[in-house]
Design a protein around this motif. Structure first.
Motif, PDB file in Angstrom:
ATOM      1  N   UNK A 269       0.703  -1.291   0.146  1.00  9.47           N
ATOM      2  CA  UNK A 269       0.003  -0.139  -0.123  1.00  9.47           C
ATOM      3  C   UNK A 269       0.752   1.338  -0.001  1.00  9.47           C
ATOM      4  N   UNK A 270       2.054   1.305  -0.553  1.00  7.40           N
ATOM      5  CA  UNK A 270       2.767   2.308  -0.703  1.00  7.40           C
ATOM      6  C   UNK A 270       2.828   2.765  -2.157  1.00  7.40           C
ATOM      7  N   UNK A 271       1.543   3.114  -2.360  1.00 12.08           N
ATOM      8  CA  UNK A 271       1.172   3.514  -3.891  1.00 12.08           C
ATOM      9  C   UNK A 271       2.053   4.568  -4.526  1.00 12.08           C
ATOM     10  N   UNK A 272       2.308   5.772  -3.720  1.00 13.19           N
ATOM     11  CA  UNK A 272       2.855   6.913  -4.440  1.00 13.19           C
ATOM     12  C   UNK A 272       4.340   6.503  -4.639  1.00 13.19           C
TER      13      UNK A 272
ATOM     14  N   UNK B  61       1.760  -5.436 -18.074  1.00 16.06           N
ATOM     15  CA  UNK B  61       2.035  -5.811 -16.864  1.00 16.06           C
ATOM     16  C   UNK B  61       2.351  -4.238 -16.183  1.00 16.06           C
ATOM     17  N   UNK B  62       3.162  -3.568 -16.596  1.00 16.97           N
ATOM     18  CA  UNK B  62       3.608  -2.182 -16.007  1.00 16.97           C
ATOM     19  C   UNK B  62       2.372  -1.410 -16.030  1.00 16.97           C
ATOM     20  N   UNK B  63       1.590  -1.226 -17.030  1.00 19.50           N
ATOM     21  CA  UNK B  63       0.613  -0.390 -17.417  1.00 19.50           C
ATOM     22  C   UNK B  63      -0.613  -0.944 -16.150  1.00 19.50           C
ATOM     23  N   UNK B  64      -0.624  -2.115 -15.889  1.00 19.03           N
ATOM     24  CA  UNK B  64      -1.551  -2.650 -14.943  1.00 19.03           C
ATOM     25  C   UNK B  64      -1.257  -2.153 -13.544  1.00 19.03           C
ATOM     26  N   UNK B  65       0.219  -2.382 -13.116  1.00 18.20           N
ATOM     27  CA  UNK B  65       0.754  -1.869 -12.021  1.00 18.20           C
ATOM     28  C   UNK B  65       0.260  -0.504 -11.811  1.00 18.20           C
ATOM     29  N   UNK B  66       0.386   0.453 -12.715  1.00 17.73           N
ATOM     30  CA  UNK B  66       0.386   1.846 -12.778  1.00 17.73           C
ATOM     31  C   UNK B  66      -1.176   2.134 -12.437  1.00 17.73           C
ATOM     32  N   UNK B  67      -2.043   1.700 -13.248  1.00 19.44           N
ATOM     33  CA  UNK B  67      -3.435   1.600 -12.888  1.00 19.44           C
ATOM     34  C   UNK B  67      -3.769   1.337 -11.666  1.00 19.44           C
ATOM     35  N   UNK B  68      -3.460   0.142 -10.777  1.00 18.03           N
ATOM     36  CA  UNK B  68      -3.867  -0.273  -9.582  1.00 18.03           C
ATOM     37  C   UNK B  68      -3.123   0.770  -8.735  1.00 18.03           C
ATOM     38  N   UNK B  69      -1.913   1.272  -8.859  1.00 21.47           N
ATOM     39  CA  UNK B  69      -1.501   2.414  -7.992  1.00 21.47           C
ATOM     40  C   UNK B  69      -2.334   3.527  -7.933  1.00 21.47           C
ATOM     41  N   UNK B  70      -2.755   4.058  -9.046  1.00 25.51           N
ATOM     42  CA  UNK B  70      -3.457   5.194  -9.197  1.00 25.51           C
ATOM     43  C   UNK B  70      -5.044   5.205  -8.729  1.00 25.51           C
TER      44      UNK B  70
ATOM     45  N   UNK C 295      -5.844   3.136  -6.196  1.00 22.65           N
ATOM     46  CA  UNK C 295      -5.908   3.021  -4.724  1.00 22.65           C
ATOM     47  C   UNK C 295      -5.400   4.445  -4.169  1.00 22.65           C
ATOM     48  N   UNK C 296      -4.955   5.206  -4.957  1.00 20.84           N
ATOM     49  CA  UNK C 296      -4.721   6.697  -4.387  1.00 20.84           C
ATOM     50  C   UNK C 296      -5.976   7.765  -4.803  1.00 20.84           C
ATOM     51  N   UNK C 297      -7.043   7.015  -5.319  1.00 23.50           N
ATOM     52  CA  UNK C 297      -8.021   7.824  -5.847  1.00 23.50           C
ATOM     53  C   UNK C 297      -7.991   8.377  -6.935  1.00 23.50           C
ATOM     54  N   UNK C 298      -7.078   8.281  -7.689  1.00 28.14           N
ATOM     55  CA  UNK C 298      -6.813   8.968  -8.927  1.00 28.14           C
ATOM     56  C   UNK C 298      -7.454   8.225 -10.130  1.00 28.14           C
ATOM     57  N   UNK C 299      -8.835   8.275 -10.233  1.00 25.45           N
ATOM     58  CA  UNK C 299      -9.599   7.559 -11.023  1.00 25.45           C
ATOM     59  C   UNK C 299      -9.413   7.777 -12.553  1.00 25.45           C
TER      60      UNK C 299
END
Length: 560
Positions: free
Chosen positions: A379-382, A401-410, A412-416
């Motif tokens: 949960x250290x998304x930033x 896979x890189x895009x997927x991780x990036x999407x998941x982090x955004x 979780x940060x509420x950056x829809x």
């Protein structure tokens, strides 16, 4: 070196899960007693502490009358610890012990003889009685190098036995090429290398050593052509480095020593065992190989993987941690070490290992991707986004896979908006990925936007993996959003059955039960949520629903 064939080796050599003593001695274990040492060794062996297991069990053997089981455990522990000298010293009775143990003991004695400079004696013994099944291949490959060290070049350079399996014949041809070069019979050595490169299965294994041979023959242009032939089939860091060396006319790698070549032979035997899932045998051969050449990174990496497969996670992490940093295997070993630490609940240490490896610039993309995944899971998304948007992964923006991780982090940060854009890019790159379809579909469903389109995506994910609880939950939540409560309950009950430990799925089922009037069952589900380590938002919501019911909580959140 990469394994290329399957073989039918038998199961367990190292008796980490052997039967308990049928009749334990009727004595009380005391400090220093043989039986006390034996119990301590058994405990250390079962917990993956190979070094202490070897020490305790060897002490038990020294202080006992040499019972068969104690000897076998002492021998197995020595193998697990990579202690070839101690394994070679344990006397095993061929009449009582399993052939797998007895022949492994003879192989250990041959390897130790090579280390001690007693190759001639060991080779004469193997001449009279070769290593037998199930270690015949490893024994045959090592025997050739014992013969060379003993000065019997006729035996060392003999043609492979016509009855040998195909894999042994391929490896034997490679060893003969090395030995012919050592004898300065260069034309014959090159003919064997060319023959190996004509074999589609063998070519990827022997392209690098053939190029190195050509570099030693001061033929860098020919070596570059060999390396280019491999690189035309795909990226290979070792070939890239070798090509750069040849192009710059840097000194060629020296011909491996006999000990290094014997270690390589044992690594090849281990590779065959790994492919056939004979991981216990692989651990044995790799321990022998590393006793001969402790700087072989591929062997440390493979040892960690084999120990991991037989459930000895602590020992596996130790092997990965000991992979030399200067070797090509180091980056992958650090990735495996970090993932194992994360699995063991040591998340902070996992991140430290991955961050340190990424900072060394070794295989940056692989280590950076691992680091980003670990940060996301903690949960250290930033911080994860800093890595994902950094230079190490710049060339992997075409990797879903890189895009997927990036999407998941955004997300979780509420950056829809950013999350949706990243998932859409990932979906373009991998249109049928159930992970992407589910995540993006659920994102729309949960926000109450584009619900029908989200459900269509999730349906595709469920069709691809119908027993995935998260995907079935997403579909059930979609039906909930559509107001189709009976269907929602059925799907969410199935999702809970598939993944009973998910706080989110249990919470969804509780909401659906409430909507169909099953309030007691709803409260049971919300109470269960609180036992499943929910995040802070989900915990507050479940507590509020238990206190007030669903409707007031939904109303305060602005949801219908």
């Amino acid at each position: 070196m990469t394994p290329i064939s399957r073989s039918a080796l038998a199961a367990a050599l190292i008796l980490t899960a052997g039967p308990a003593l049928a009749d334990p001695p009727r004595t009380t274990p005391t400090q220093g007693s043989s039986y006390g040492q034996f119990l301590a060794g058994r405990f250390a062996l079962n917990t993956g502490d190979g070094e202490n297991a070897s020490r305790y069990l060897a002490s038990a053997l020294a202080g006992s009358s040499g019972e068969q089981l104690t000897r076998e455990r002492a021998f197995s522990a020595a193998l697990l610890a990579g202690d070839v000298e101690r394994a070679a010293a344990v006397p095993l009775d061929p009449a009582q012990s399993q052939p797998a143990l007895v022949e492994a003991g003879r192989l250990a004695q041959a390897v130790q003889a090579l280390i001690d400079g007693r190759a001639r004696t060991a080779y004469r013994e193997l001449e009279q009685q070769p290593i037998g099944a199930p270690h015949g291949r490893a024994g045959a490959l090592v025997a050739r190098w014992l013969a060379a060290e003993a000065g019997d070049w006729d035996a060392a350079l003999a043609e492979p036995s016509p009855t040998a399996d195909a894999l042994t014949q391929i490896f034997t041809s490679y060893h003969r090429a090395q030995l012919l070069e050592r004898r300065r019979r260069f034309d014959e050595a090159e003919a064997l290398y060319r023959q190996l490169l004509m074999d589609g299965n063998a070519a990827p294994l022997f392209r690098l050593p053939y190029g190195e041979f050509l570099e030693r023959r001061r033929r860098p242009a020919d070596a570059i052509a060999v390396y280019d032939g491999g690189l035309a089939l795909g990226t290979d860091r070792a070939l890239v480095a070798a090509r750069e060396r040849a192009a710059s006319r840097s000194p060629a790698p020296p011909l491996p020593t006999i000990r290094q070549s014997a270690a390589d032979a044992l690594y090849q035997a281990a590779s065959a065992a790994i492919v056939s899932r004979g991981y216990e045998y692989a651990v044995t051969y790799l321990g022998f190989a590393l006793a001969l050449d402790p700087n072989e990174g591929d062997a440390w990496l493979a040892l960690g993987q084999s120990l991991h497969e037989i459930g000895l996670q602590s020992a596996a992490r130790d092997a990965w941690a000991r992979t030399p940093p200067e070797t090509a295997a180091y980056a992958e070993a650090q990735v495996q070490l970090a993932l194992s630490l994360e699995e063991a609940g040591e998340g902070a240490e996992a991140v430290r290992v991955a961050r340190e490896a990424a900072g060394l610039g070794v295989a940056e993309a692989a280590t950076a991707f691992t680091l980003a995944g670990l940060l996301n899971s903690q949960e250290r998304y930033a911080e994860a986004l800093e890595v994902l948007d950094g230079p190490a992964l710049a060339d992997l923006n075409t990797d879903w896979r890189v895009m997927f991780l990036r999407g998941a982090a955004h997300e979780r940060l509420g950056e829809h908006a950013q999350a949706e854009a990243a998932f859409q890019q990932a979906l373009v790159l991998e249109p049928n990925s159930p992970e992407i379809l589910n995540y993006l579909g659920y994102l729309w469903i949960d926000r109450g936007e584009r619900v029908d389109e989200g459900i269509a995506m999730v349906e595709r994910a469920v069709a691809a993996d119908p027993d995935n609880g998260a995907y079935v939950d997403s579909l059930g939540w979609g039906r909930y959003r559509q107001g189709r409560m009976a269907e929602a309950v059925t799907l969410l009950e199935r999702a809970v059955t598939l993944d009973s430990s998910s706080a989110t799925i249990n919470d969804h089922l509780g909401d659906a039960y409430w909507r169909v009037g099953r309030e007691r069952e709803a409260r049971y589900q919300w109470r269960r949520v609180l036992t499943l380590e929910p995040d802070s938002d989900l915990r507050r919501a479940a507590e509020a629903k238990l206190a007030l019911g669903l409707d007031p909580v939904m109303a305060s959140a602005g949801e219908p």
